[in-house]
Structure formats: structure tokens, C-alpha cells
Design an enzyme around this catalytic site. Structure first.
Site, PDB file in Angstrom:
ATOM      1  N   HIS A  71       0.863  -1.184   0.000  1.00 50.17           N
ATOM      2  CA  HIS A  71       0.000   0.000   0.000  1.00 50.17           C
ATOM      3  C   HIS A  71       0.897   1.230   0.000  1.00 50.17           C
ATOM      4  O   HIS A  71       1.673   1.447   0.933  1.00 50.17           O
ATOM      5  CB  HIS A  71      -0.916   0.010   1.225  1.00 50.17           C
ATOM      6  N   CYS A  72       0.790   2.021  -1.067  1.00 50.65           N
ATOM      7  CA  CYS A  72       1.670   3.183  -1.229  1.00 50.65           C
ATOM      8  C   CYS A  72       0.978   4.429  -0.687  1.00 50.65           C
ATOM      9  O   CYS A  72      -0.066   4.847  -1.220  1.00 50.65           O
ATOM     10  CB  CYS A  72       2.011   3.374  -2.708  1.00 50.65           C
ATOM     11  N   PRO A  73       1.526   5.060   0.344  1.00 51.79           N
ATOM     12  CA  PRO A  73       0.893   6.269   0.880  1.00 51.79           C
ATOM     13  C   PRO A  73       1.048   7.480  -0.040  1.00 51.79           C
ATOM     14  O   PRO A  73       0.272   8.436   0.055  1.00 51.79           O
ATOM     15  CB  PRO A  73       1.624   6.489   2.207  1.00 51.79           C
TER      16      PRO A  73
END
EC number: 2.3.1.225
Length: 414
Positions: free
Chosen positions: A165-167
Site C-alpha cells: 500500500h503506497c501512501p
């Protein structure tokens, strides 16, 4: 009228334009990433590209520096949008656990009562390229995750080929947007290199024209120096990320698999060779979304899971208890018949041992009278599912006991 799927979505995603765009719960980070990209490009266009155009190419051909930077920036922003605003490969949830995978069991409590329970195996084996791979059951989505699928705790969804999950893009990276994510990161790396090299070139041009030193040229164009510092720092992040994902693509791994199973030394069954791995990532067709977020919700009738296997066992146990109690009552009736036969024989016999036989007969009657109430008490405390049958058996047992007692009283009267 039933609502649409995105309106009742159980994940943490955010939807825009009636479910046409799907973002992660941290979509607020996208404007911040947008500013990190567009701000240095604006400074480059105003303070570097325009001056560099006049110094190197006095004609209109000098606009190529500015146009190239702007177009490449637009390309990066499009990739950012494609990465963050599409379904990453969410696996649809089940409304019920998979009934074909349910396991029925019965637990016995301390008082002997049997309670049916339903269990689901936590893992099961599937075959991938001829190799057995273990997949896990997701309690939240009520399904067995496909191979390489994992549940994202931030988006609260199971994502196919989950990478991370890429912020920075506010979205999960999965099977449907990994290609665009890598292109976004690698394009941002190239953009940083372009702005850094053009700014350094502008410093070199200032040094040659004014025959000065580096420090004098840096004082004349401080914005070029700031852009070089900014791009150098950014290059460590996006450049390092690009190199790491090049390694992952060449070995057909995901970030999640690389960090989780690095120490297990397990065989990577998905590695099909470097060239095939790159072809699979960039040239294969993107899977269509398994979710139609704009579709109307179809109301399903409540499904009752029949626990036939579970309830058969208690019924069989109750049937055995009823048969056992019925057999005890029949044995008592047989005893009463034997007592009556013995009494008739005693009436025909003569001798001094009559009293002794009466005593034995009375003891036998007492024994039968003691056993009948025991049967009644067992019938009262039997299983709740067989109360009606137990009551009928109590009547039979009670009548037999009363007949035995009345017969014994008559004999004593004689």
C-alpha cells in the site's frame, strides 16, 4: 430502489463521480504528491528553461527545453492518476462463508450435552504450475485468498497480487495498477534527472559566458542550485525505488513476498525467467475489474446453512437412549411375568418352605419396584429432543410398577 454497490461498499475506499473513480482511504496524500511534482517543474520553467533557451538557442528552437519538461511532467501526472484512481485488483467479498468448505463437528459439554459447531479450515492447498501452494482463509472477506493475494489492513480489502500500500499515491498496488505504478516511479526518476541535468547545464553556461567561477554562477542563479539539491534528494527515493522494483520484476516477486518470505528460502514458483517476467508485467493484458461499483445491489434471500451432518449425531444418540430405556421397561415387564408364574407354582406346591419362597418372591418384586422409578428418573433427565417419547415410556413403566404392587398386596392379603 436499491442503492449502488459503491454506496454500500464495506471497504475503506473513497469513490468519486458516482463510483467511476476509486481511491484509498488516504487519498488526501495525492494533492501533496502532485505539489511535490509540479512545484519544481514550475520553478524550472520560469527560472531555468526560459534563460537556457536564450543562451543556447536564440531562435524558437530553444523552446524545446521548456516543452519537453512540461510534457514529461504531464505524462508523470497521468501515470499518478492511473495508479491511484483505479481498482488495484480487489477481490469481491462473499456474503456467506463458502458452504462447500464448511466442516461440521460436535462438542460434548460436561453434562453430556452435544453442541453442533461449524468450522472452516484456515488453509488449503492449490496447485500453481504443478506446485502445491497454501492459501489462507480471510475472515473479513469470507473467502480463500487466491495465490499471491493478501488483505490490506488500510483499505480493508483482499487485493490480487498484492505488492504494497503506497501512501504517496493513496492506493494499494496490485495486479491491475502495478504496471502504472512502476511507470510512474521510473518516469519521476527520469524527470528528476532531466531537471537536475538542465539546471547543471545552465550553471555551466553562466560560467562560460561570464568567465567566472562556480560560486559566482551559483549566486547569479540560486533557483538552479535549489532545483539541483531538490532533485538530488528526490532521486535517492524514486531512483532507489525504481531499481528495487526492476529487481522484483526480473525475479517475478512482489514487495510483500520479498519482505515476508525472504528468510524462508522457499522456491519462487512464479519466476519464469527474466525476459518472460518483464513480458508478463508490461506486455500482458490488464485483467478487467471483478467489481462493478456502479451496479445496483441485488438483494439476496437469507441463506440457511443446514447442519445435517451435525444434527444427525445427537439424534442418533437420543435414539440410542430411547431404545435403552425401552429395553429396561420391557425387562421389568418380563420380571413381573416371571413373578406371576412363580406364584402360581407356589400355590400348587405344599410343604414348609412356602414362606421361604414368598420371601424370595417379595424380594424380587421389591427389586422390580426399585428399578422402575430409576427408569422414570432417567426418562425425566434425558435429552430434551426426546421428551415426548420419554413421557410415553414413563406411563408404560409406571403402569407396570403399579400392577406389580397391587399384585403383591393381594398376595399378602391371602
Amino acid at each position: 430502489m436499491a442503492g449502488r454497490v459503491f454506496e454500500a461498499w464495506k471497504g475503506s475506499n473513497k469513490f468519486l463521480f458516482g463510483g467511476r473513480l476509486i481511491f484509498g482511504p488516504d487519498a488526501w496524500s495525492i494533492p501533496f504528491t502532485f505539489l511535490l511534482i509540479i512545484t519544481p517543474v514550475c520553478f524550472f520553467s520560469v527560472f531555468v528553461a526560459t534563460h537556457l533557451r536564450r543562451e543556447l538557442l536564440p531562435n524558437n528552437a530553444g523552446h524545446v527545453f521548456l516543452v519537453a519538461g512540461v510534457l514529461f511532467t504531464v505524462f508523470v501526472l497521468i501515470l499518478l492518476f492511473l495508479t491511484s484512481a483505479r481498482d488495484p485488483g480487489i477481490v469481491p467479498r462473499n456474503l456467506h462463508p463458502p458452504e462447500e468448505e464448511l466442516c461440521y463437528d460436535t462438542t460434548v459439554s460436561s453434562d453430556g450435552r452435544q453442541t453442533p459447531t461449524v468450522q472452516i479450515p484456515r488453509t488449503k492447498e492449490v496447485m500453481v504450475y504443478g506446485v502445491s501452494v497454501r492459501v489462507k482463509y480471510c475472515d473479513t472477506c469470507m473467502l480463500y485468498r487466491p495465490p499471491r493475494c493478501s488483505h490490506c489492513s488500510i483499505c480493508n480489502n483482499c487485493v490480487e497480487r498484492f505488492d504494497h500500500h503506497c501512501p504517496w499515491v493513496g492506493q494499494c498496488i496490485g495486479v491491475r495498477n502495478y504496471r502504472y505504478f512502476f511507470m510512474f516511479v521510473s518516469s519521476a526518476t527520469i524527470l528528476c534527472i532531466y531537471i537536475f541535468s538542465m539546471s547543471a547545464l545552465y550553471i555551466k553556461v553562466l560560467m562560460d559566458n561570464h568567465q567566472g567561477t562556480v560560486w559566482r554562477a551559483m549566486r547569479e542563479s540560486p533557483w538552479a542550485v535549489m532545483l539541483m539539491i531538490y532533485c538530488f534528494i528526490s532521486l535517492w527515493f524514486v531512483g532507489g525505488l525504481t531499481g528495487f522494483h526492476l529487481y522484483l520484476i526480473s525475479t517475478n516477486q512482489t514487495t510483500y513476498e520479498n519482505f515476508r518470505y525472504r528468510s524462508d528460502n522457499r522456491i519462487n514458483v512464479y519466476n519464469r525467467g527474466c525476459s518472460n517476467n518483464f513480458f508478463e508485467t508490461f506486455c500482458s493484458k490488464v485483467k478487467p475489474s471483478r467489481n462493478d461499483f456502479r451496479a445496483f445491489i441485488k438483494e439476496e434471500p437469507p441463506r440457511n446453512i443446514t447442519l445435517a451432518t451435525t444434527w444427525e449425531r445427537p439424534e442418533e444418540a437420543d435414539e440410542e437412549n430411547r431404545e435403552e430405556r425401552r429395553q429396561k421397561v420391557e425387562d421389568d415387564l418380563d420380571i413381573d411375568e416371571d413373578v406371576m408364574k412363580l406364584q402360581q407354582r407356589l400355590n400348587d406346591e405344599e410343604g414348609s418352605d412356602t414362606a421361604h419362597h414368598k420371601i424370595d418372591i417379595d424380594q424380587m418384586r421389591i427389586g422390580s419396584n426399585e428399578r422402575a422409578p430409576t427408569i422414570r428418573s432417567e426418562a425425566r433427565h434425558g435429552n430434551w429432543g426426546a421428551r415426548s417419547n420419554a413421557q410415553e415410556e414413563d406411563v408404560i413403566a409406571g403402569s407396570s410398577v403399579r400392577e406389580s404392587r397391587s399384585y403383591a398386596a393381594a398376595e399378602e392379603g391371602r
